[in-house]
Motif scaffolding. Sequence first.
Motif, PDB file in Angstrom:
ATOM      1  N   ALA A  17       0.829  -1.205   0.000  1.00 36.44           N
ATOM      2  CA  ALA A  17       0.000   0.000   0.000  1.00 36.44           C
ATOM      3  C   ALA A  17       0.863   1.254   0.000  1.00 36.44           C
ATOM      4  CB  ALA A  17      -0.940   0.005   1.196  1.00 36.44           C
ATOM      5  N   VAL A  18       1.912   1.254   0.820  1.00 42.40           N
ATOM      6  CA  VAL A  18       2.806   2.412   0.884  1.00 42.40           C
ATOM      7  C   VAL A  18       3.532   2.571  -0.450  1.00 42.40           C
ATOM      8  CG1 VAL A  18       4.908   3.309   1.966  1.00 42.40           C
ATOM      9  CG2 VAL A  18       3.070   2.379   3.377  1.00 42.40           C
ATOM     10  N   THR A  19       3.990   1.472  -1.024  1.00 41.99           N
ATOM     11  CA  THR A  19       4.688   1.524  -2.305  1.00 41.99           C
ATOM     12  C   THR A  19       3.755   2.011  -3.405  1.00 41.99           C
ATOM     13  OG1 THR A  19       6.152  -0.242  -1.615  1.00 41.99           O
ATOM     14  CG2 THR A  19       6.009   0.183  -3.976  1.00 41.99           C
ATOM     15  N   ALA A  20       2.531   1.507  -3.430  1.00 43.86           N
ATOM     16  CA  ALA A  20       1.572   1.940  -4.451  1.00 43.86           C
ATOM     17  C   ALA A  20       1.274   3.428  -4.314  1.00 43.86           C
ATOM     18  CB  ALA A  20       0.289   1.129  -4.360  1.00 43.86           C
ATOM     19  N   ALA A  21       1.099   3.906  -3.082  1.00 47.12           N
ATOM     20  CA  ALA A  21       0.833   5.331  -2.869  1.00 47.12           C
ATOM     21  C   ALA A  21       2.031   6.165  -3.315  1.00 47.12           C
ATOM     22  CB  ALA A  21       0.497   5.602  -1.407  1.00 47.12           C
ATOM     23  N   SER A  22       3.250   5.705  -2.985  1.00 48.29           N
ATOM     24  CA  SER A  22       4.451   6.436  -3.383  1.00 48.29           C
ATOM     25  C   SER A  22       4.590   6.475  -4.899  1.00 48.29           C
ATOM     26  CB  SER A  22       5.697   5.788  -2.782  1.00 48.29           C
ATOM     27  OG  SER A  22       5.667   5.884  -1.381  1.00 48.29           O
ATOM     28  N   LEU A  23       4.325   5.341  -5.540  1.00 50.61           N
ATOM     29  CA  LEU A  23       4.401   5.302  -6.997  1.00 50.61           C
ATOM     30  C   LEU A  23       3.334   6.186  -7.630  1.00 50.61           C
ATOM     31  CD1 LEU A  23       5.134   1.519  -7.645  1.00 50.61           C
ATOM     32  CD2 LEU A  23       6.700   3.458  -7.926  1.00 50.61           C
ATOM     33  N   GLY A  24       2.144   6.194  -7.051  1.00 51.55           N
ATOM     34  CA  GLY A  24       1.075   7.047  -7.570  1.00 51.55           C
ATOM     35  C   GLY A  24       1.432   8.518  -7.458  1.00 51.55           C
ATOM     36  N   TYR A  25       1.987   8.892  -6.315  1.00 53.34           N
ATOM     37  CA  TYR A  25       2.405  10.282  -6.127  1.00 53.34           C
ATOM     38  C   TYR A  25       3.515  10.638  -7.122  1.00 53.34           C
ATOM     39  CZ  TYR A  25       4.645  14.399  -4.281  1.00 53.34           C
ATOM     40  OH  TYR A  25       5.206  15.646  -4.183  1.00 53.34           O
ATOM     41  N   THR A  26       4.495   9.744  -7.262  1.00 51.24           N
ATOM     42  CA  THR A  26       5.599   9.989  -8.183  1.00 51.24           C
ATOM     43  C   THR A  26       5.091  10.163  -9.612  1.00 51.24           C
ATOM     44  OG1 THR A  26       7.136   8.799  -6.760  1.00 51.24           O
ATOM     45  CG2 THR A  26       7.780   9.068  -9.066  1.00 51.24           C
ATOM     46  N   ALA A  27       4.178   9.304 -10.027  1.00 50.21           N
ATOM     47  CA  ALA A  27       3.611   9.408 -11.382  1.00 50.21           C
ATOM     48  C   ALA A  27       2.848  10.721 -11.540  1.00 50.21           C
ATOM     49  CB  ALA A  27       2.696   8.223 -11.658  1.00 50.21           C
ATOM     50  N   PHE A  28       2.094  11.102 -10.527  1.00 50.34           N
ATOM     51  CA  PHE A  28       1.344  12.360 -10.559  1.00 50.34           C
ATOM     52  C   PHE A  28       2.304  13.538 -10.748  1.00 50.34           C
ATOM     53  CE2 PHE A  28      -0.580  16.070  -8.619  1.00 50.34           C
ATOM     54  CZ  PHE A  28      -1.860  16.062  -9.156  1.00 50.34           C
ATOM     55  N   PRO A  41      -8.688  14.042  -7.223  1.00 45.17           N
ATOM     56  CA  PRO A  41      -7.363  14.396  -6.685  1.00 45.17           C
ATOM     57  C   PRO A  41      -6.705  15.538  -7.462  1.00 45.17           C
ATOM     58  CG  PRO A  41      -7.612  12.025  -6.737  1.00 45.17           C
ATOM     59  CD  PRO A  41      -8.805  12.600  -7.463  1.00 45.17           C
ATOM     60  N   ALA A  42      -6.867  15.549  -8.780  1.00 46.08           N
ATOM     61  CA  ALA A  42      -6.264  16.618  -9.585  1.00 46.08           C
ATOM     62  C   ALA A  42      -6.826  17.980  -9.184  1.00 46.08           C
ATOM     63  CB  ALA A  42      -6.492  16.362 -11.069  1.00 46.08           C
ATOM     64  N   ALA A  43      -8.129  18.045  -8.955  1.00 45.67           N
ATOM     65  CA  ALA A  43      -8.751  19.313  -8.548  1.00 45.67           C
ATOM     66  C   ALA A  43      -8.246  19.751  -7.181  1.00 45.67           C
ATOM     67  CB  ALA A  43     -10.271  19.177  -8.533  1.00 45.67           C
ATOM     68  N   GLU A  44      -8.014  18.801  -6.313  1.00 50.14           N
ATOM     69  CA  GLU A  44      -7.525  19.107  -4.968  1.00 50.14           C
ATOM     70  C   GLU A  44      -6.146  19.769  -5.040  1.00 50.14           C
ATOM     71  OE1 GLU A  44      -8.400  19.241  -1.049  1.00 50.14           O
ATOM     72  OE2 GLU A  44      -9.741  18.376  -2.522  1.00 50.14           O
ATOM     73  N   VAL A  45      -5.235  19.194  -5.816  1.00 44.76           N
ATOM     74  CA  VAL A  45      -3.884  19.749  -5.933  1.00 44.76           C
ATOM     75  C   VAL A  45      -3.924  21.067  -6.722  1.00 44.76           C
ATOM     76  CG1 VAL A  45      -1.522  19.332  -6.729  1.00 44.76           C
ATOM     77  CG2 VAL A  45      -2.855  17.454  -5.736  1.00 44.76           C
ATOM     78  N   TRP A  46      -4.736  21.103  -7.779  1.00 43.91           N
ATOM     79  CA  TRP A  46      -4.853  22.330  -8.576  1.00 43.91           C
ATOM     80  C   TRP A  46      -5.362  23.485  -7.713  1.00 43.91           C
ATOM     81  CZ3 TRP A  46      -3.088  23.912 -13.098  1.00 43.91           C
ATOM     82  CH2 TRP A  46      -3.612  25.094 -13.641  1.00 43.91           C
ATOM     83  N   GLY A  47      -6.341  23.212  -6.875  1.00 48.66           N
ATOM     84  CA  GLY A  47      -6.882  24.256  -6.001  1.00 48.66           C
ATOM     85  C   GLY A  47      -5.811  24.828  -5.083  1.00 48.66           C
ATOM     86  N   ASP A  48      -4.977  23.961  -4.527  1.00 46.55           N
ATOM     87  CA  ASP A  48      -3.899  24.431  -3.657  1.00 46.55           C
ATOM     88  C   ASP A  48      -2.883  25.245  -4.455  1.00 46.55           C
ATOM     89  OD1 ASP A  48      -2.279  24.605  -1.244  1.00 46.55           O
ATOM     90  OD2 ASP A  48      -0.961  23.145  -2.208  1.00 46.55           O
ATOM     91  N   LEU A  49      -2.496  24.747  -5.625  1.00 44.87           N
ATOM     92  CA  LEU A  49      -1.548  25.487  -6.464  1.00 44.87           C
ATOM     93  C   LEU A  49      -2.116  26.847  -6.838  1.00 44.87           C
ATOM     94  CD1 LEU A  49       1.131  25.553  -8.083  1.00 44.87           C
ATOM     95  CD2 LEU A  49      -0.163  24.570  -9.987  1.00 44.87           C
ATOM     96  N   ARG A  50      -3.381  26.875  -7.246  1.00 48.21           N
ATOM     97  CA  ARG A  50      -4.001  28.141  -7.640  1.00 48.21           C
ATOM     98  C   ARG A  50      -4.022  29.126  -6.472  1.00 48.21           C
ATOM     99  NH1 ARG A  50      -9.854  27.583  -9.000  1.00 48.21           N
ATOM    100  NH2 ARG A  50      -9.308  26.990 -11.110  1.00 48.21           N
ATOM    101  N   ARG A  51      -4.354  28.663  -5.260  1.00 48.26           N
ATOM    102  CA  ARG A  51      -4.360  29.557  -4.087  1.00 48.26           C
ATOM    103  C   ARG A  51      -2.975  30.159  -3.857  1.00 48.26           C
ATOM    104  NH1 ARG A  51      -8.035  25.764  -2.548  1.00 48.26           N
ATOM    105  NH2 ARG A  51      -6.493  24.379  -1.607  1.00 48.26           N
ATOM    106  N   ARG A  52      -1.959  29.345  -4.011  1.00 49.91           N
ATOM    107  CA  ARG A  52      -0.593  29.841  -3.831  1.00 49.91           C
ATOM    108  C   ARG A  52      -0.241  30.883  -4.901  1.00 49.91           C
ATOM    109  NH1 ARG A  52       2.420  26.255  -0.445  1.00 49.91           N
ATOM    110  NH2 ARG A  52       1.118  24.482   0.149  1.00 49.91           N
ATOM    111  N   VAL A  53      -0.643  30.628  -6.132  1.00 48.25           N
ATOM    112  CA  VAL A  53      -0.379  31.558  -7.231  1.00 48.25           C
ATOM    113  C   VAL A  53      -1.148  32.858  -7.014  1.00 48.25           C
ATOM    114  CG1 VAL A  53      -0.711  31.967  -9.700  1.00 48.25           C
ATOM    115  CG2 VAL A  53       0.232  29.791  -8.914  1.00 48.25           C
ATOM    116  N   VAL A  54      -2.398  32.757  -6.630  1.00 49.86           N
ATOM    117  CA  VAL A  54      -3.211  33.958  -6.400  1.00 49.86           C
ATOM    118  C   VAL A  54      -2.570  34.821  -5.315  1.00 49.86           C
ATOM    119  CG1 VAL A  54      -5.436  34.758  -5.462  1.00 49.86           C
ATOM    120  CG2 VAL A  54      -5.382  33.003  -7.242  1.00 49.86           C
ATOM    121  N   ASP A  55      -2.123  34.192  -4.240  1.00 53.84           N
ATOM    122  CA  ASP A  55      -1.487  34.940  -3.155  1.00 53.84           C
ATOM    123  C   ASP A  55      -0.227  35.636  -3.641  1.00 53.84           C
ATOM    124  OD1 ASP A  55      -1.081  35.746  -0.373  1.00 53.84           O
ATOM    125  OD2 ASP A  55       0.573  34.291  -0.397  1.00 53.84           O
TER     126      ASP A  55
END
Length: 167
Positions: free
Chosen positions: A23-34, A80-94
């Motif tokens: 499970a940890v390896t799959a999550a790490s690989l998923g994050y890396t691919a993302f 998940p993409a919307a979740e990360v995009w929302g955080d990135l956008r908030r940082r950019v807006v600031d």
Amino acid sequence: MPSPSCPPSSRRSHRCPSSLVRAVTAASLGYTAFVERNRPRYLLYTAARLPTAADSATLVAAALAAARNRWDFILSQPSPAAEVWGDLRRRVVDRAARTVSSASEVGALYELFDEGLADSVVLCRRLGFGIDEAAELMGAEPAAVTAHLAVAERALPRLSPGRPPTR
């Protein structure tokens, strides 16, 4: 040394259950691919919105580090993409609020339109992403991006398809 996420009984024997390791390896690989898929596109987007490449790289690195820390939660969200995009956008807006003039062409888009619509215009008309790619990146439906572009093109006819994006 066993992983800190292994149960205490497993730590004593220096072995994690194989299901936990998988499970940890799959999550790490998923994050890396993302990250591998999205980091270059995030850098293009932030570079279009911010005045320096250093600002762009710093914000993307911070957003991806935050995503790593919340990866299990992010994966539990509907998009998940919307979740990360929302955080990135908030940082950019600031950052943009402190460093970008609304007199700039991109800054003016964000003054004129809401963020989702302006993001669609920046990604598709300024950076040349296709509708499906922009939607995937933002965690939105392609129909929403298409609608955003239609609204923007009615308001600003120079954005019409077939015209080169302004740089």
